[in-house]
Motif scaffolding. Structure first.
Motif, mmCIF file in Angstrom:
data_model
loop_
_atom_site.group_PDB
_atom_site.id
_atom_site.type_symbol
_atom_site.label_atom_id
_atom_site.label_comp_id
_atom_site.label_asym_id
_atom_site.label_seq_id
_atom_site.Cartn_x
_atom_site.Cartn_y
_atom_site.Cartn_z
ATOM 1 N N VAL A 193 0.609 -1.076 -0.021
ATOM 2 C CA VAL A 193 -0.153 0.100 -0.127
ATOM 3 C C VAL A 193 0.557 1.274 0.290
ATOM 4 C CG1 VAL A 193 -1.977 -0.910 1.135
ATOM 5 C CG2 VAL A 193 -0.301 0.049 2.693
ATOM 6 N N ASN A 194 0.374 2.015 -0.875
ATOM 7 C CA ASN A 194 1.091 3.693 -0.572
ATOM 8 C C ASN A 194 1.324 4.033 0.493
ATOM 9 O OD1 ASN A 194 1.800 3.763 -3.367
ATOM 10 N ND2 ASN A 194 -0.423 4.581 -3.384
ATOM 11 N N ASP A 195 -0.214 4.133 2.144
ATOM 12 C CA ASP A 195 0.090 4.612 3.018
ATOM 13 C C ASP A 195 -0.212 4.030 4.331
ATOM 14 O OD1 ASP A 195 -0.867 6.400 5.377
ATOM 15 O OD2 ASP A 195 -0.309 7.722 3.804
ATOM 16 N N LEU A 196 0.259 3.113 5.030
ATOM 17 C CA LEU A 196 -0.105 2.490 5.718
ATOM 18 C C LEU A 196 -1.392 2.572 6.879
ATOM 19 C CD1 LEU A 196 3.262 1.105 7.463
ATOM 20 C CD2 LEU A 196 1.783 -0.670 5.535
ATOM 21 N N GLU A 197 -1.119 4.503 7.574
ATOM 22 C CA GLU A 197 -2.331 4.251 7.837
ATOM 23 C C GLU A 197 -3.781 4.576 7.491
ATOM 24 O OE1 GLU A 197 -2.510 5.541 11.347
ATOM 25 O OE2 GLU A 197 -0.500 3.697 11.377
ATOM 26 N N ILE A 198 -3.032 5.412 6.012
ATOM 27 C CA ILE A 198 -4.958 5.553 5.053
ATOM 28 C C ILE A 198 -5.509 3.990 4.905
ATOM 29 C CG2 ILE A 198 -6.105 5.696 2.937
ATOM 30 C CD1 ILE A 198 -3.617 8.691 3.007
ATOM 31 N N SER A 199 -4.562 2.922 4.655
ATOM 32 C CA SER A 199 -4.696 1.726 4.603
ATOM 33 C C SER A 199 -5.727 0.763 5.456
ATOM 34 C CB SER A 199 -3.832 0.665 3.706
ATOM 35 O OG SER A 199 -3.927 1.239 2.420
ATOM 36 N N ARG A 200 -4.590 0.570 6.731
ATOM 37 C CA ARG A 200 -5.116 0.403 8.210
ATOM 38 C C ARG A 200 -6.549 0.851 8.381
ATOM 39 N NH1 ARG A 200 -5.640 1.643 12.666
ATOM 40 N NH2 ARG A 200 -4.463 3.737 12.350
ATOM 41 N N GLU A 201 -6.919 2.499 8.024
ATOM 42 C CA GLU A 201 -7.955 2.673 8.329
ATOM 43 C C GLU A 201 -9.399 2.168 7.280
ATOM 44 O OE1 GLU A 201 -7.352 6.996 9.114
ATOM 45 O OE2 GLU A 201 -6.117 6.944 10.297
ATOM 46 N N PHE A 202 -8.955 2.427 6.412
ATOM 47 C CA PHE A 202 -9.681 2.073 5.448
ATOM 48 C C PHE A 202 -10.312 0.424 5.682
ATOM 49 C CE2 PHE A 202 -10.230 -0.404 1.646
ATOM 50 C CZ PHE A 202 -11.586 0.386 1.045
ATOM 51 N N TYR A 203 -9.383 -0.333 6.214
ATOM 52 C CA TYR A 203 -9.598 -1.681 5.964
ATOM 53 C C TYR A 203 -10.811 -1.989 7.661
ATOM 54 C CZ TYR A 203 -7.973 -3.063 1.840
ATOM 55 O OH TYR A 203 -7.272 -3.562 0.599
ATOM 56 N N GLN A 204 -9.954 -1.340 8.322
ATOM 57 C CA GLN A 204 -10.812 -1.347 9.833
ATOM 58 C C GLN A 204 -12.094 -0.815 9.429
ATOM 59 O OE1 GLN A 204 -7.528 0.569 12.347
ATOM 60 N NE2 GLN A 204 -7.176 -0.728 13.248
ATOM 61 N N LYS A 205 -12.114 0.215 9.077
ATOM 62 C CA LYS A 205 -13.498 0.628 9.114
ATOM 63 C C LYS A 205 -14.289 -0.020 7.852
ATOM 64 C CE LYS A 205 -15.230 4.988 8.215
ATOM 65 N NZ LYS A 205 -15.959 6.780 7.144
ATOM 66 N N MET A 206 -14.474 -0.060 6.836
ATOM 67 C CA MET A 206 -14.793 -0.548 6.287
ATOM 68 C C MET A 206 -15.355 -2.221 6.534
ATOM 69 S SD MET A 206 -15.670 2.005 4.301
ATOM 70 C CE MET A 206 -16.604 1.130 3.171
#
Length: 120
Positions: free
Chosen positions: A10-23
């Motif tokens: 992924v390009n940005d760990l935090e953005i991806s972490r938040e996305f997969y946690q939320k979605m």
């Protein structure tokens, strides 16, 4: 042998972490340091996703991998070598004691094998 996780760069760990946690309602299981980078493992009861910081742009088949948990990583290396497959990367020992090795499959897919017996 069982599937342990599916890994994506992924390009940005935090953005991806938040996305997969939320979605997907995945929970952060652990953060493992590997070669100076943090790898984030997110999971549910039946699924584990590894988020890997992308270092460079690559072909899609090289930005994902399928990981199989095995009891004996040396046996798996011997098995793959015996069928003409050379180690792509590793074997490595991760900061939590896991041992891992990577092979390239017949269509250039990345296959990881993970022995968790050294887990601390």
């Amino acid at each position: 042998m069982r599937i342990h996780h599916y890994g994506i760069e992924v390009n940005d760990l935090e953005i991806s972490r938040e996305f997969y946690q939320k979605m997907f309602q995945l929970n952060q299981e652990s953060v493992v340091e590997f070669q100076g980078e943090d790898l984030i493992f997110l999971s549910s009861n039946t699924f584990c996703l590894e988020l890997i910081p992308q270092k460079q742009k690559r072909n899609p088949e090289q930005t994902t991998h399928l990981c199989f948990e095995v009891k004996d990583i040396k046996q798996m290396i011997t098995r793959f070598n015996g069928h003409g497959f050379e180690v792509l990367e590793g074997p490595y020992i991760l900061s939590n004691g896991w041992q891992t090795v990577f092979f390239e499959g017949p269509d250039h897919e990345i296959l990881e094998f993970l022995e968790m017996s050294g887990e601390v």
